[in-house]
Write a protein that holds these residues in place. Structure first.
Motif, PDB file in Angstrom:
ATOM      1  N   LEU A 189       4.761  -7.211   1.348  1.00 28.93           N
ATOM      2  CA  LEU A 189       4.962  -5.419   1.236  1.00 28.93           C
ATOM      3  C   LEU A 189       3.153  -4.646   2.020  1.00 28.93           C
ATOM      4  O   LEU A 189       3.792  -4.118   2.695  1.00 28.93           O
ATOM      5  CB  LEU A 189       5.169  -5.251   0.575  1.00 28.93           C
ATOM      6  CG  LEU A 189       6.810  -5.438   0.553  1.00 28.93           C
ATOM      7  CD1 LEU A 189       7.765  -4.081  -1.198  1.00 28.93           C
ATOM      8  CD2 LEU A 189       7.415  -4.695   1.350  1.00 28.93           C
ATOM      9  N   ASN A 190       2.112  -5.517   1.330  1.00 31.66           N
ATOM     10  CA  ASN A 190       0.999  -4.847   2.020  1.00 31.66           C
ATOM     11  C   ASN A 190       0.432  -5.617   2.128  1.00 31.66           C
ATOM     12  O   ASN A 190      -0.914  -6.243   0.706  1.00 31.66           O
ATOM     13  CB  ASN A 190       0.126  -3.653   0.121  1.00 31.66           C
ATOM     14  CG  ASN A 190       1.594  -2.814  -0.081  1.00 31.66           C
ATOM     15  OD1 ASN A 190       1.525  -2.109   1.444  1.00 31.66           O
ATOM     16  ND2 ASN A 190       2.141  -2.867  -1.085  1.00 31.66           N
ATOM     17  N   PRO A 191      -0.097  -6.649   2.995  1.00 29.46           N
ATOM     18  CA  PRO A 191      -0.585  -7.673   3.554  1.00 29.46           C
ATOM     19  C   PRO A 191      -2.110  -7.280   3.559  1.00 29.46           C
ATOM     20  O   PRO A 191      -2.266  -6.165   4.271  1.00 29.46           O
ATOM     21  CB  PRO A 191       0.381  -8.372   4.590  1.00 29.46           C
ATOM     22  CG  PRO A 191       0.598  -7.056   5.424  1.00 29.46           C
ATOM     23  CD  PRO A 191       1.225  -6.531   4.453  1.00 29.46           C
TER      24      PRO A 191
ATOM     25  N   TYR B  72     -13.693  -8.146  -0.950  1.00 31.13           N
ATOM     26  CA  TYR B  72     -13.105  -7.759   0.348  1.00 31.13           C
ATOM     27  C   TYR B  72     -11.941  -6.984   0.637  1.00 31.13           C
ATOM     28  O   TYR B  72     -11.694  -6.060   1.213  1.00 31.13           O
ATOM     29  CB  TYR B  72     -14.131  -7.982   1.442  1.00 31.13           C
ATOM     30  CG  TYR B  72     -15.626  -8.189   1.618  1.00 31.13           C
ATOM     31  CD1 TYR B  72     -16.130  -7.487   2.266  1.00 31.13           C
ATOM     32  CD2 TYR B  72     -16.074  -9.265   1.708  1.00 31.13           C
ATOM     33  CE1 TYR B  72     -17.055  -7.076   1.934  1.00 31.13           C
ATOM     34  CE2 TYR B  72     -17.278  -9.448   1.496  1.00 31.13           C
ATOM     35  CZ  TYR B  72     -17.754  -8.940   1.400  1.00 31.13           C
ATOM     36  OH  TYR B  72     -19.755  -8.457   1.928  1.00 31.13           O
ATOM     37  N   LYS B  73     -11.385  -8.359  -0.060  1.00 29.86           N
ATOM     38  CA  LYS B  73      -9.817  -7.743  -0.092  1.00 29.86           C
ATOM     39  C   LYS B  73      -8.881  -7.201  -0.698  1.00 29.86           C
ATOM     40  O   LYS B  73      -7.450  -6.978  -0.823  1.00 29.86           O
ATOM     41  CB  LYS B  73      -8.809  -9.029   0.887  1.00 29.86           C
ATOM     42  CG  LYS B  73      -9.335  -9.204   1.950  1.00 29.86           C
ATOM     43  CD  LYS B  73      -9.355  -8.721   2.484  1.00 29.86           C
ATOM     44  CE  LYS B  73      -9.832  -9.703   3.613  1.00 29.86           C
ATOM     45  NZ  LYS B  73      -8.910  -8.686   5.600  1.00 29.86           N
ATOM     46  N   GLY B  74      -9.479  -7.358  -2.338  1.00 30.51           N
ATOM     47  CA  GLY B  74      -8.774  -6.406  -2.753  1.00 30.51           C
ATOM     48  C   GLY B  74      -8.465  -7.846  -4.821  1.00 30.51           C
ATOM     49  O   GLY B  74      -7.657  -9.283  -4.134  1.00 30.51           O
ATOM     50  N   PHE B  75      -8.387  -7.701  -5.469  1.00 32.72           N
ATOM     51  CA  PHE B  75      -7.887  -8.890  -6.484  1.00 32.72           C
ATOM     52  C   PHE B  75      -6.827  -8.890  -6.425  1.00 32.72           C
ATOM     53  O   PHE B  75      -6.009  -8.235  -6.866  1.00 32.72           O
ATOM     54  CB  PHE B  75      -8.734  -8.218  -7.566  1.00 32.72           C
ATOM     55  CG  PHE B  75     -10.423  -8.682  -7.902  1.00 32.72           C
ATOM     56  CD1 PHE B  75     -10.672  -9.703  -8.652  1.00 32.72           C
ATOM     57  CD2 PHE B  75     -11.346  -7.671  -7.238  1.00 32.72           C
ATOM     58  CE1 PHE B  75     -12.384  -9.895  -8.383  1.00 32.72           C
ATOM     59  CE2 PHE B  75     -12.235  -7.663  -7.448  1.00 32.72           C
ATOM     60  CZ  PHE B  75     -13.163  -9.049  -8.095  1.00 32.72           C
ATOM     61  N   PHE B  76      -6.548  -9.932  -6.385  1.00 33.45           N
ATOM     62  CA  PHE B  76      -5.178 -10.557  -5.918  1.00 33.45           C
ATOM     63  C   PHE B  76      -4.257  -9.829  -5.300  1.00 33.45           C
ATOM     64  O   PHE B  76      -2.936  -9.487  -5.402  1.00 33.45           O
ATOM     65  CB  PHE B  76      -4.330 -10.756  -7.833  1.00 33.45           C
ATOM     66  CG  PHE B  76      -5.207 -11.380  -7.957  1.00 33.45           C
ATOM     67  CD1 PHE B  76      -4.460 -12.812  -8.092  1.00 33.45           C
ATOM     68  CD2 PHE B  76      -5.371 -11.033  -9.406  1.00 33.45           C
ATOM     69  CE1 PHE B  76      -5.234 -13.996  -9.485  1.00 33.45           C
ATOM     70  CE2 PHE B  76      -6.558 -11.813 -10.641  1.00 33.45           C
ATOM     71  CZ  PHE B  76      -6.104 -12.933 -10.233  1.00 33.45           C
TER      72      PHE B  76
ATOM     73  N   THR C 289      -8.238  -2.592  -4.883  1.00 26.52           N
ATOM     74  CA  THR C 289      -8.975  -3.283  -6.012  1.00 26.52           C
ATOM     75  C   THR C 289     -10.125  -3.658  -5.040  1.00 26.52           C
ATOM     76  O   THR C 289     -11.283  -4.360  -5.959  1.00 26.52           O
ATOM     77  CB  THR C 289      -8.265  -4.369  -6.684  1.00 26.52           C
ATOM     78  OG1 THR C 289      -7.720  -5.526  -5.906  1.00 26.52           O
ATOM     79  CG2 THR C 289      -7.093  -3.230  -7.387  1.00 26.52           C
ATOM     80  N   ALA C 290     -10.754  -3.321  -4.151  1.00 22.56           N
ATOM     81  CA  ALA C 290     -11.309  -4.012  -3.131  1.00 22.56           C
ATOM     82  C   ALA C 290     -12.790  -3.679  -3.670  1.00 22.56           C
ATOM     83  O   ALA C 290     -12.669  -2.494  -3.934  1.00 22.56           O
ATOM     84  CB  ALA C 290     -11.506  -3.712  -1.957  1.00 22.56           C
TER      85      ALA C 290
END
Lengths: 589, 86
Positions: A459-461, A516-520, A525-526
């Protein structure tokens, strides 16, 4: 017949075909569920590998990325084909000789350790799950357009279909269905490409059309595209825009990731002989190359047509830009999905679409910024036939092809995840006494769980479908590929070395991506800005897999040299998988 | 030649062949398509600049040729060293 009815009809009949084949070839035993009974002809296996391999990333997303990145997207083209060379020469024949069901099983046996097998399962799940997120994004795009709903609704519809589809059959069903899916997807990809190439250049071969002159003009297509894009401030199509090191590493990462992805490797367990494993990799690449050599033309021509539609006259002239109310039907359809957005910044009712290089001049025209505020790259292939005014049946066909591509890969990946959990973790390590029936049930539950997680994250790729998939390749490249290669080519590599290597590769790559992309991949969360300036040495998160692989190799080699040699029977095992024939071994003893 | 010597010689021949193939693999993609793309782009074939062509078309055709070349050479090696199946 209107487009909507036509699309339902074409997509529906391809579905009936897949389901018919899946039921005809329903998996009977556990072995068939995983690897189709080792009896698939190399050419057919190559075709099924092609369908397995070419996912939403290749079909829906890649040409869109090429359309907007031009030369820089070559990393995807070379990376996703060059990996087959590595696969054919470094892995496929040896793993086929060894002859087991799954990749972790080989790693566990070769490194004589359950811990190694569990480590391999973790690496496999992380890489495959990331890959499925990319597929979910693609499936969401395809279904949202096809059902004419918002992206998130399309995604949920796609999840339901994948669930029914993947859980129903096993590998055997999947193999024959995938051959059908390959035919649908390649037909759907090449037909519009041929039409558009004919329209623009008069040459029916898209591969040649891209290098030809425009119909009724002496300018070359690529030259014209370069000029038009530069005039609009985007930068030349054929010129390099990113850094050389990043393009180099991304290509490398995609290549070795290809050779390390479990769902592709498993394919080579299904051919009858070792020599078939080598040629089957070649056949797979033949079928893949048909799409991959067409994609550059699709990308370039889609960009050309997009600009041609929006910029109808001289740049800056009063009548130069298309009126918003005159926008074509495809534009309206994609607006419904939320993946294409227009904002009339200067209130003149016309669409101004231009790049950062034109800002200064644009202000002089009374323009207040690029008004195409969102053009999701992943819509380009699906929108392409509509932009070029092709007949409805072609548009419907492309929708069916995109769905076929996404479904076939999602099914293959889910099967790899499921088998690693039920076969490697449960049957192999924790609960060795479970029955075949329980094992099948566990694998189906694992599939369902994976679909939910991947759908939620889809949903939020963390990027366009092809970019998310590139992350998955980086993870496979840094963890699985080095362990497999050392297992075959370095007799001295021991279990501590292999485990330490896999963990180093996986954690460094995962941390770099998460930073860079956020944790999990959870938004917000990046800890570092995901821009070319923010990347360490200009290395993007998708390219880091190549570095992770180097670290993996280095750690595994050094640690192995510090410890004991592997036991004698393991060294014999390595010698044995290096030769195709089994008969020769007995003579000398 | 004993059986294990034969296997060792077969493995050496295989490694040599793999090395040659991988050099070509590297040169057409990383070499022509990435590192040398700018100088090659000064040469044009039709509407394609050569470096761009290697990056988006040519390297893929070479990869294909390489795999089938390797597969056929290996079939010969399998027979020569008598390690083939069946």
């Amino acid at each position: 017949m209107d487009l909507k009815t036509m699309t339902y009809l074409v997509v529906g009949s391809t579905f009936l075909l897949y389901i018919y084949i899946a039921i005809k070839a329903r998996a009977a035993s556990t072995a068939e569920f995983y690897v189709a009974g080792k009896g698939v002809h190399p050419v057919l296996n190559g075709m099924a590998t092609g369908a397995d391999w070419m996912s939403a990333a290749s079909f829906i997303s890649m040409a869109g990325i090429i359309a907007f990145a031009g030369y820089d997207a070559s990393a995807y083209l070379m990376g996703w084909t060059g990996g087959y060379v590595l696969l054919a020469m470094l892995l496929a024949p040896y793993l086929r000789k060894y002859g087991k069901f799954t990749v972790p099983e080989f790693i566990g046996d070769r490194f004589y350790s359950k811990a190694a097998r569990i480590t391999a399962v973790v690496c496999l799940i992380v890489a495959s799950l990331t890959y499925v997120i990319g597929q979910m994004k693609g499936i969401g795009v395809a279904f949202s357009r096809f059902l004419e709903v918002d992206f998130s609704v399309g995604l949920v519809a796609g999840m339901v279909i994948v669930f029914i589809y993947a859980v129903l059959g096993g590998m055997k069903g999947v193999t024959y269905t995938q051959i059908a899916q390959y035919c649908v997807l390649i037909f759907a990809y090449t037909v519009p490409a041929v039409f558009i190439s004919l329209q623009l250049t008069g040459n029916p071969f898209p591969q040649l059309g891209l290098g030809s002159t425009l119909a009724g003009d002496n300018t070359y297509l690529l030259q014209k595209l370069d000029t038009v894009l530069m005039d609009l401030g985007f930068g030349a199509y054929t010129a390099q825009k990113g850094s050389t090191i990043d393009i180099f590493l991304l290509t490398m990462s995609l290549m070795i990731g290809t050779a390390g992805l479990p769902h592709v490797i498993t394919r080579f367990f299904t051919v009858p002989k070792v020599k078939d494993a080598r040629s089957s990799a070649g056949w797979a690449l033949v079928f893949i190359a048909i799409l991959y050599t067409t994609a550059p033309s699709v990308g370039a021509m889609a960009r050309f047509n997009l600009i041609d539609t929006l910029q109808i006259g001289k740049i800056g002239s009063a009548e130069g830009n298309l009126k918003y109310e005159d926008r074509p039907q495809w534009f309206k359809n994609w607006e419904t999905t939320g993946l294409l957005q227009f904002e009339d910044k200067n209130g003149d009712g016309r669409i101004q679409y231009y790049g950062p290089g034109l800002e200064e001049k644009a202000a002089g025209f009374g323009w207040k910024g690029n008004e195409m505020v969102k053009v999701d790259r992943d819509i380009m292939v699906l929108a392409n036939p509509e932009i070029a005014n092709l007949p409805n049946w072609v548009i419907a066909l492309v929708a069916a092809g995109g769905i076929a591509a996404a479904l076939s890969t999602a099914a293959g990946l889910l099967l790899a995840i499921a088998s690693s959990i039920s076969h490697d973790l449960m049957k192999g390590v924790f609960t060795p006494n479970i029955s075949d029936k329980t094992e099948l049930l566990a694998s189906r539950i694992a599939m369902a769980g994976s679909i939910l997680v991947a759908g939620y994250l889809g949903l939020n790729p963390p990027g366009f479908a092809a970019q998310v998939v590139a992350l998955a390749f980086g993870l496979a490249a840094s963890s699985i590929f080095p362990a497999l290669m050392l297992g075959i080519f370095d007799k001295r590599c021991n279990r501590v070395g292999a485990i330490a290597g896999m963990l180093t590769g996986l954690t460094t790559t995962l941390l770099y991506i998460f930073a860079y992309k956020g944790f999990f991949f959870i938004p917000g969360t990046a800890i570092m800005p995901d821009t070319a300036q923010g990347w360490i040495f200009g290395i993007s998160p998708g390219s880091f897999g190549a570095i992770g692989a180097v670290l993996n190799f280095a750690v595994a080699l050094v640690v192995s040299r510090m410890g004991d040699e592997p036991p004698e029977h393991i060294q014999h095992l390595v010698e044995d998988i290096r030769v195709p024939g089994g008969a020769g071994a007995a003579i000398d003893h | 030649m004993t059986d294990s010597q034969k296997k060792a010689a077969y493995w050496q021949a295989n490694l040599r062949l793999v090395l040659i193939c991988l050099i070509i693999w590297f040169v057409v993609s990383f070499g022509f398509g990435i590192l040398l793309v700018d100088p090659l782009n000064n040469i044009a074939i039709g509407g394609y600049k050569l470096g761009f062509w290697f990056a988006q078309q040519g390297s893929i055709y070479v990869f294909l040729g390489l795999i089938f070349f390797y597969a056929s050479q290996m079939n010969k090696l399998d027979r020569k060293f008598d390690v083939h199946e069946d």
